[in-house]
Design a protein around this motif. Structure first.
Motif, PDB file in Angstrom:
ATOM      1  N   VAL A   1       0.705  -0.919   0.031  1.00 52.08           N
ATOM      2  CA  VAL A   1       0.033  -0.318  -0.079  1.00 52.08           C
ATOM      3  C   VAL A   1       0.792   1.194   0.035  1.00 52.08           C
ATOM      4  O   VAL A   1       1.675   1.452   0.855  1.00 52.08           O
ATOM      5  CB  VAL A   1      -1.052  -0.191   1.086  1.00 52.08           C
TER       6      VAL A   1
ATOM      7  N   ASN B   1      -6.194  -5.669   6.857  1.00 56.42           N
ATOM      8  CA  ASN B   1      -5.241  -4.916   7.508  1.00 56.42           C
ATOM      9  C   ASN B   1      -5.932  -3.567   8.385  1.00 56.42           C
ATOM     10  O   ASN B   1      -6.609  -2.762   7.579  1.00 56.42           O
ATOM     11  CB  ASN B   1      -4.063  -4.408   6.887  1.00 56.42           C
TER      12      ASN B   1
ATOM     13  N   SER C   1      -6.838   1.276   7.042  1.00 60.54           N
ATOM     14  CA  SER C   1      -7.548  -0.080   6.793  1.00 60.54           C
ATOM     15  C   SER C   1      -7.247  -0.455   5.130  1.00 60.54           C
ATOM     16  O   SER C   1      -7.286   0.382   4.349  1.00 60.54           O
ATOM     17  CB  SER C   1      -8.583  -0.274   7.153  1.00 60.54           C
ATOM     18  N   SER C   2      -6.768  -1.686   4.863  1.00 63.15           N
ATOM     19  CA  SER C   2      -6.501  -2.145   3.740  1.00 63.15           C
ATOM     20  C   SER C   2      -7.127  -3.663   3.439  1.00 63.15           C
ATOM     21  O   SER C   2      -7.366  -4.369   4.428  1.00 63.15           O
ATOM     22  CB  SER C   2      -5.142  -2.116   3.167  1.00 63.15           C
TER      23      SER C   2
ATOM     24  N   ARG D   1      -7.040  -7.011   0.858  1.00 61.05           N
ATOM     25  CA  ARG D   1      -6.380  -7.501  -0.450  1.00 61.05           C
ATOM     26  C   ARG D   1      -7.190  -8.852  -0.733  1.00 61.05           C
ATOM     27  O   ARG D   1      -7.276  -9.520   0.166  1.00 61.05           O
ATOM     28  CB  ARG D   1      -5.021  -7.668  -0.183  1.00 61.05           C
TER      29      ARG D   1
ATOM     30  N   SER E   1      -7.600   0.392  -0.110  1.00 58.00           N
ATOM     31  CA  SER E   1      -6.947   0.997   0.934  1.00 58.00           C
ATOM     32  C   SER E   1      -7.347   2.511   1.264  1.00 58.00           C
ATOM     33  O   SER E   1      -7.912   3.012   0.595  1.00 58.00           O
ATOM     34  CB  SER E   1      -5.283   1.017   0.833  1.00 58.00           C
ATOM     35  N   TYR E   2      -7.428   2.808   2.482  1.00 50.70           N
ATOM     36  CA  TYR E   2      -7.632   4.098   3.298  1.00 50.70           C
ATOM     37  C   TYR E   2      -7.042   4.365   4.173  1.00 50.70           C
ATOM     38  O   TYR E   2      -6.764   3.494   5.248  1.00 50.70           O
ATOM     39  CB  TYR E   2      -9.311   4.114   3.712  1.00 50.70           C
ATOM     40  N   ASP E   3      -6.249   5.391   4.296  1.00 53.11           N
ATOM     41  CA  ASP E   3      -5.368   6.050   5.278  1.00 53.11           C
ATOM     42  C   ASP E   3      -5.650   7.492   5.694  1.00 53.11           C
ATOM     43  O   ASP E   3      -5.801   8.215   4.761  1.00 53.11           O
ATOM     44  CB  ASP E   3      -3.696   5.899   4.848  1.00 53.11           C
TER      45      ASP E   3
END
Length: 783
Positions: free
Chosen positions: A162, A288, A354-355, A357, A372-374
């Motif tokens: 990511v 994640n 969070s991600s 896959r 993904s988001y951060d």
């Protein structure tokens, strides 16, 4: 800022030297093959074509090639598997310069933050920008020295594939890591974002098939403490998890003699939850969830020369010690920022994200989707003048989030052709307020506000074709479109809390580009355990906006263009199993177009210098790296690496001074073509350790070092003197036990050195000191 005293230099000599180095290396590298041939003849066996033990390769055809090239790597030289090519393979099979920092090395050298990573890999430099919480990453002299929050770096940072394009988004913590991969040179045909310098891949430990856990506690000098642990295992036959976390406390190593207070305490924690779900043999889902909270002190600067910004005839004295620092600000700036006049510098960076896959294996190919988001928040106060006056105080308040999705397809069948392609989309939003206090110097404070959105979409693909079992061709291309937009930009100056230039604002400014990046590589395996390669690659780094304080908002929002880099690299990767020896070497030459360089502009009314990013039309760099790993006798392990890098501007006219024309201050340009690029020409790292068998126990002791030569800059105030650091390590544990006691020493000779130098205002030359001698004792247990 000081005027830059430069004179024209001729570039021909450096250009010739760089190209001769690249060409001569082509003739030099086959000499490795003499040793490889002798080794092959001495150790050749009928079973040589067997697959490597532990090899994880995507296709049967590639496994066959790998087995012929590396049939059983030596047990005393650590064998690692990397995923830098979006598949599992040995780095010895990959035609690019790559370093792998294993979990063992991370532990033995106590590398638990991104800054220390540079002391374990060649050509990598990491600096805190003026001591701020945002790091500058440089590989082979390709970097972007910027303390603002809005521009992308030249080195891509990835955590489990990511990408995080926000520089402050990596807050420094490294825990529960399987390994770190450092790739040198342009990247793009396989990665989420284009980069010109390289990529750093953090690979975390994954959930285990059996229940396992561990806990470690560490205490060191300056009352520093760290606790980390994990628990991992199956929930049922299809679902497993891993929960890990870390907390760091204490460690104040700087002192303010005026306030009689210490600075540098760390107060941060982080946690990560990984969940793997495999509903069938063809499906794999990885989730994640991660977050971190940081309430640490900042890093103070010290004045290594007398401070003349207020008075050149009656300067303030320089610091008496590298480890002394002072802070403080005006009552007015404290009121504007919500601080107190005696506020300690601090760096509070919180992250969360969070991600997901999802991987589906079909008969002929595999589909992978990575979403993904951060979220990141930067709340930081820095004192950039080493004084209790309001000369150069800054406050950051930044929020950012990144949403991204990568969909890719990859072959999983046998045959000569192996391919991967995909589509990447990323959306980045950032809101920033950057305040600066100059009241004691200019009777003025600054307040910059803006928001920024970045939308990126790209298509990429790479193909590997096996012409013969010993010869492979690799080709890749990526086309990326990016649009970067600033909205509602305000650059106000305040006197007594009153805005003096309310019209210095801009509703919107944008920049977009559509550019290709590419890769072509020839990989030849003349003998077993040996590979020679030539790789051409092109990389692109996004353009951006300076957004520093300026009385002219159009000046600070004038975009600088994307930079483009063309790389030519030859290398050889050799293993001699009979001698438990691995030797890798490479040589490179860069043609660099529109390099992004921090120059200066001058306020037309006050004549004060302001940082401004511009493009240097053309420059070049060349050099080489080596890595050696050797275990001459059982228990003894030697690792050495180094790099030589040199470069110069070929076409560049930079603002170096100012003059007053009709009552208005204007910048004066000077041709600096041929001037060297800021980079330490030679860096080296190494370690030696030995394992002693003491009955049922192992006693491991070792020593390591890291060397940097002087990094010369266009301006002498930014030049960083070279230094060498020494460290030591000792541990005691059962052969197959579940506990270990360790002792680690860093900078054991107590070397005095600086990790960055510069100035924020003219006449105030500041530096960030490296840490003094430290030691840590760690106890760990696993079950």
């Amino acid at each position: 800022m000081h005027d830059v005293l430069t004179a024209p230099y001729r570039r021909n000599a450096l250009l010739v030297r760089g190209r001769i180095a690249l060409i001569s290396s082509v003739a030099f590298l086959p000499l490795w093959n003499v040793a490889a041939a002798a080794e092959e003849n001495a150790t050749k066996k009928p079973t040589q074509a067997a697959s490597r033990k532990g090899s994880t390769v995507p296709t049967a055809a590639h496994s066959q090639i790998a087995s012929k090239v590396h049939a059983a790597e030596p047990s005393r030289v650590e064998n690692v598997v990397v995923t830098s090519e979006r598949r599992a393979d040995s780095p010895q099979n990959i035609g690019t310069s790559i370093s792998v920092v294993s979990a063992k090395m991370l532990e033995n050298r106590n590398i638990n933050n991104v800054f220390d990573l540079q002391y374990a890999t060649p050509s990598l430099q990491i600096q805190p920008s003026y001591g701020s919480g945002q790091f500058t990453y440089t590989i082979r002299g390709v970097g972007f020295n910027n303390y603002s929050s809005n521009n992308s770096p030249t080195v891509g940072i990835y955590i489990d594939e990511v990408a995080n394009p926000v520089p402050f988004g990596i807050n420094g913590m490294m825990f529960d890591m399987q390994r770190v991969e450092v790739l040198r040179g342009p990247q793009g045909t396989l990665y989420g974002r284009n980069t010109t310098g390289g990529a750093i891949n953090y690979i975390t430990n994954k959930p285990t098939d059996k229940l396992a856990g561990g806990l470690s506690a560490q205490y060191g000098r300056f009352d520093s403490a760290k606790i980390d642990g994990y628990i991992s295992g199956p929930i049922n036959d299809k679902l497993k998890f891993r929960l890990s976390g870390e907390t760091q406390q204490g460690g104040a190593w700087q002192y303010n003699p005026e306030a009689q207070a210490h600075l540098g305490n760390v107060n941060r924690g982080a946690a990560r939850l990984l969940v793997d779900y495999a509903p069938s043999e063809s499906w794999k889902i990885e989730w994640n969830l991660h977050g971190s909270r940081d309430r640490s002190d900042g890093t103070g600067v010290y004045a290594w020369r007398p401070i003349t910004s207020l008075s050149s005839t009656n300067p303030m004295p320089a610091s008496t010690s590298r480890y002394n620092t002072r802070w403080g600000t005006s009552a007015q700036f404290a009121k504007e920022t919500g601080l107190t006049p005696d506020q300690k510098p601090y760096s509070h960076i919180d992250t969360g994200g969070s991600s997901l896959r999802v991987e589906k294996h079909l008969r002929d190919f595999t589909i992978t989707n990575l979403a993904s988001y951060d979220y990141m928040q930067r709340n930081e106060y820095d004192n950039f003048d080493d004084s209790s006056l309001s000369l150069a105080d800054v406050k950051f308040n930044t929020r950012a989030n990144v949403v991204a999705n990568e969909l890719r397809f990859s072959s999983n069948t046998s045959g000569r052709l192996h391919w991967i392609d995909g589509i990447y989309y990323g959306h980045q939003w950032l809101n920033d307020r950057y305040q600066s206090g100059f009241e004691a110097l200019y009777n003025t404070d600054g307040d910059v506000r803006y928001s920024q959105t970045v939308n990126t979409i790209s298509g990429f693909g790479q193909v590997t074709y096996d012409l013969t079992p010993k010869l492979q061709l690799v080709g890749g291309i990526r086309v990326e479109h990016e649009k970067r937009t600033l909205d509602n930009v305000y650059a106000h100056y305040l006197v007594g809390g009153v805005v003096t230039n309310p019209n210095n604002s801009l509703a919107q400014q944008s920049q977009s580009y559509t550019l290709p990046s590419a890769k072509f590589s020839v990989q030849y395996h003349p003998f077993s355990h040996d590979m020679t390669y030539f790789t051409f690659s092109k990389g692109v780094k996004s353009g951006g906006f300076t957004v520093y304080n300026s009385s002219d908002v159009t000046q600070m929002t004038n975009p600088f263009k994307p930079e483009q880099l063309y790389s030519f690299e030859v290398g050889n990767k050799l293993i001699l199993p009979r001698y438990n020896l691995r030797v890798n070497a490479d040589f490179f030459y860069y043609d660099y177009f529109d390099r992004q360089v921090q120059s200066i502009a001058y306020s037309p009314t006050t004549g004060s210098a302001i940082g401004l990013f511009v493009n240097a039309p053309r420059s070049h760099m060349f050099g080489g790296e080596y890595e050696v790993e050797w275990s001459p006798v059982p228990g003894l392990h030697v690792a050495q690496s180094g790099a030589y890098v040199e470069g110069a501007y070929d076409e560049f006219s930079a603002v170096t001074s100012s003059r007053r024309v009709n009552g208005v201050w204007v910048g004066v340009k000077q041709d600096v073509s041929g001037r060297g690029i800021e980079v330490p020409h030679f860096t080296a790292n190494g370690s030696v350790d030995y394992t002693w068998r003491v009955g049922k126990y192992d006693l491991v002791s070792g020593v390591d070092y890291s060397l940097r030569t002087t990094s010369t800059a266009l301006n002498s105030a930014n030049t960083i003197p070279g230094y060498t650091l020494w460290g030591g390590y000792i541990s005691f544990a059962p052969h197959k036990g579940h506990w270990k006691i360790e002792g680690i020493g860093r900078n054991i000779t107590d070397k005095h050195y600086d990790v960055t130098r510069g100035y924020f205002v003219g006449g105030d030359n500041i530096a960030v000191a490296g840490r003094p001698a430290t030691w840590e004792v760690r106890v760990r247990a696993d079950f």
